[in-house]
Design a protein around this motif. Structure first.
Motif, PDB file in Angstrom:
ATOM      1  N   TYR A 225       3.940   6.616  30.574  1.00  0.00           N
ATOM      2  CA  TYR A 225       4.135   5.452  29.710  1.00  0.00           C
ATOM      3  C   TYR A 225       2.886   4.576  29.811  1.00  0.00           C
ATOM      4  CZ  TYR A 225       6.282   1.441  27.427  1.00  0.00           C
ATOM      5  OH  TYR A 225       6.573   0.412  26.548  1.00  0.00           O
ATOM      6  N   GLU A 227       1.790   2.058  28.107  1.00  0.00           N
ATOM      7  CA  GLU A 227       1.798   0.749  27.469  1.00  0.00           C
ATOM      8  C   GLU A 227       2.005  -0.402  28.444  1.00  0.00           C
ATOM      9  OE1 GLU A 227       4.096   0.506  23.929  1.00  0.00           O
ATOM     10  OE2 GLU A 227       3.529   2.500  23.239  1.00  0.00           O
ATOM     11  N   HIS A 257       9.853  -3.835  30.055  1.00  0.00           N
ATOM     12  CA  HIS A 257       9.961  -2.640  29.228  1.00  0.00           C
ATOM     13  C   HIS A 257      11.151  -1.823  29.737  1.00  0.00           C
ATOM     14  CE1 HIS A 257       5.655  -2.887  27.673  1.00  0.00           C
ATOM     15  NE2 HIS A 257       5.658  -3.760  28.672  1.00  0.00           N
ATOM     16  N   LEU A 259      12.693   1.744  29.604  1.00  0.00           N
ATOM     17  CA  LEU A 259      12.262   3.091  29.258  1.00  0.00           C
ATOM     18  C   LEU A 259      13.428   4.072  29.323  1.00  0.00           C
ATOM     19  CD1 LEU A 259       8.951   3.299  31.342  1.00  0.00           C
ATOM     20  CD2 LEU A 259       9.372   2.176  29.133  1.00  0.00           C
ATOM     21  N   ASP A 260      13.375   5.067  28.439  1.00  0.00           N
ATOM     22  CA  ASP A 260      14.329   6.170  28.459  1.00  0.00           C
ATOM     23  C   ASP A 260      13.581   7.413  28.921  1.00  0.00           C
ATOM     24  OD1 ASP A 260      16.042   8.255  28.040  1.00  0.00           O
ATOM     25  OD2 ASP A 260      16.471   7.809  25.945  1.00  0.00           O
ATOM     26  N   SER A 263      13.901  10.695  26.831  1.00  0.00           N
ATOM     27  CA  SER A 263      13.295  10.758  25.495  1.00  0.00           C
ATOM     28  C   SER A 263      11.784  10.814  25.632  1.00  0.00           C
ATOM     29  CB  SER A 263      13.697   9.538  24.661  1.00  0.00           C
ATOM     30  OG  SER A 263      15.092   9.527  24.435  1.00  0.00           O
ATOM     31  N   GLU A 265       8.086  11.929  23.852  1.00  0.00           N
ATOM     32  CA  GLU A 265       7.426  12.152  22.571  1.00  0.00           C
ATOM     33  C   GLU A 265       6.063  12.807  22.790  1.00  0.00           C
ATOM     34  OE1 GLU A 265       5.659   9.521  18.839  1.00  0.00           O
ATOM     35  OE2 GLU A 265       6.824   8.564  20.438  1.00  0.00           O
ATOM     36  N   ARG A 267       2.377  13.536  22.169  1.00  0.00           N
ATOM     37  CA  ARG A 267       1.342  12.785  21.464  1.00  0.00           C
ATOM     38  C   ARG A 267       0.118  13.647  21.159  1.00  0.00           C
ATOM     39  NH1 ARG A 267       1.597   7.174  20.813  1.00  0.00           N
ATOM     40  NH2 ARG A 267       3.816   6.627  20.857  1.00  0.00           N
ATOM     41  N   ARG A 272       2.521  13.787  26.995  1.00  0.00           N
ATOM     42  CA  ARG A 272       3.881  13.431  26.596  1.00  0.00           C
ATOM     43  C   ARG A 272       4.150  11.985  27.016  1.00  0.00           C
ATOM     44  NH1 ARG A 272       3.486  18.622  28.294  1.00  0.00           N
ATOM     45  NH2 ARG A 272       3.472  17.925  30.458  1.00  0.00           N
ATOM     46  N   TRP A 273       4.676  11.186  26.084  1.00  0.00           N
ATOM     47  CA  TRP A 273       4.948   9.774  26.335  1.00  0.00           C
ATOM     48  C   TRP A 273       6.446   9.539  26.477  1.00  0.00           C
ATOM     49  CZ3 TRP A 273       1.683   5.530  23.532  1.00  0.00           C
ATOM     50  CH2 TRP A 273       0.323   5.748  23.796  1.00  0.00           C
ATOM     51  N   LYS A 275       9.563   7.179  25.887  1.00  0.00           N
ATOM     52  CA  LYS A 275       9.884   6.192  24.852  1.00  0.00           C
ATOM     53  C   LYS A 275      10.487   4.934  25.475  1.00  0.00           C
ATOM     54  CE  LYS A 275      10.664   9.408  21.007  1.00  0.00           C
ATOM     55  NZ  LYS A 275      11.632   9.865  19.973  1.00  0.00           N
ATOM     56  N   VAL A 277      13.035   1.824  24.839  1.00  0.00           N
ATOM     57  CA  VAL A 277      14.188   1.531  23.988  1.00  0.00           C
ATOM     58  C   VAL A 277      14.373   0.035  23.789  1.00  0.00           C
ATOM     59  CG1 VAL A 277      15.357   3.673  24.553  1.00  0.00           C
ATOM     60  CG2 VAL A 277      15.738   1.665  25.992  1.00  0.00           C
TER      61      VAL A 277
END
Length: 354
Positions: A225, A227, A257, A259-260, A263, A265, A267, A272-273, A275, A277
């Motif tokens: 993650y 971000e 934040h 986070l799940d 899940s 994603e 990129r 892989r990021w 997500k 929620v």
């Protein structure tokens, strides 16, 4: 919701207290017990409801914390079964796992000296096949898992040892504080990468130990993650599908934040990021994150605040209560002062792994 805390005296024999960690209740216990690390190196079992103190081991680390220093703080960890404890040097290099049934050192830990002053010592207890194991840093960019009963390293691999065939697995990643999911199947790592920049990561402990010894480096379950900018900030698993992570920015703004970790994603190839929620602002400060299994519990200068993880709205508060640790067995939170300790237990709680 009941928000009444209980104050108890800290026995003279335990003062000054360096750290505490919860122990599982033993047969005949009058209430929850805590393992206490005292400044003189004593490790003792303390039952606050009765004041009973039982010495179980001694800790003495003769190796220097780090060539570079960095404000080392001793941190105490205890396995879920209560047999094993670890005393590690947060922002330092070394640590020791102790067998509490004998009081003897069981495993000497060395996390390497490269930038170790930037992170807590990466360590977490877990279980594999019904056996207690410990996940621990063995270099700035490598974690291993050791079976505590046999001493076997369960994640043996050649990467980072000079084998060109395995160079693709080398991580440019500084492992930070580790936290297992409540069901014990995943690991959260609060590490960082060069710019420097915080880069939380999550991967499957099950896949790591059953299928792929490289899972913690670049396995299919590992996701990040990017971000958040900071590391060494509060984090807590609310449940198996939600992680609360705190971040602050250079402008003095703070954000929670949610986070799940399930899940993910894709990129780009191999990236892989995780997500998010939900996100909501929270003032910058000296914070601690806990949970009652439903709400995010934030300890700040004002006290403990129960927060809705979707809206960020305060649901309840306990003024003046700033806990430092939480019991994974009962959910009890504890704040330890120089002479007294204050405790509060959520009305409902589901025991957690680790």
């Amino acid at each position: 919701m009941a928000t009444i805390t209980v104050d108890v005296a800290v026995p003279d024999a335990l003062r000054p207290v360096v750290d505490v960690a919860a122990l599982p209740a033993a047969v005949g216990d009058a209430g929850p017990a805590w393992l206490v690390l005292s400044e003189d190196g004593r490790l003792a079992r303390w039952t606050p409801t009765t004041g009973e103190v039982q010495d179980v081991a001694r800790y003495r680390e003769e190796r220097p914390a780090s060539e570079y220093g960095g404000g080392v703080r001793l941190r105490l960890h205890v396995s879920r079964c209560g047999r094993w404890a670890a005393v590690v040097q947060d922002r330092g290099r070394y640590g020791t796992v102790v067998d509490l049934t004998t009081g003897s050192p069981a495993l000497r830990l060395d996390g390497g000296d490269y930038c170790c002053e930037t992170v807590p010592f990466a360590l977490a207890f877990a279980e594999h096949g019904g056996r207690p194991v410990v996940v621990h840093r063995t270099d700035w960019n490598r974690l291993d898992v050791t079976d505590l009963g046999s001493g076997e390293v369960l994640t043996a691999r050649d990467s980072l040892d000079g084998d060109e065939e395995d160079a693709e697995y080398d991580l440019d990643y500084f492992h930070g504080a580790l936290s297992p999911s409540p069901d014990g199947t995943r690991v959260y790592d609060g590490g960082w990468v060069w710019q420097p920049w915080g880069m939380p990561a999550v991967w499957s402990l099950t896949a790591w130990l059953h299928d792929n010894p490289y899972e913690s480096e670049d396995g299919p379950s590992r996701a990040v993650y990017p971000e958040v900018s900071e590391w060494n900030r509060p984090v807590v698993w609310i449940d198996d599908g939600r992680i609360a992570v705190y971040d602050g920015d250079d402008a003095g703004n703070g954000t929670v934040h949610i986070l799940d970790p399930i899940s993910i994603e894709p990129r780009s190839p191999g990236v892989r990021w995780i997500k998010a929620v939900a996100k909501f602002p929270w003032p910058v400060g000296d914070l601690g994150f806990f949970t009652d299994g439903e709400h995010l519990l934030i300890a700040d200068e004002a006290g403990l605040q129960g927060v809705d993880i979707t809206s960020g709205q305060q649901v309840f508060a306990i003024d003046g209560f700033r806990p430092a640790r939480q019991d994974r067995h009962t959910g009890t939170l504890i704040e330890v002062g120089s002479a007294t300790a204050r405790l509060w237990t959520p009305p409902e709680w589901t025991a957690r792994a680790g």
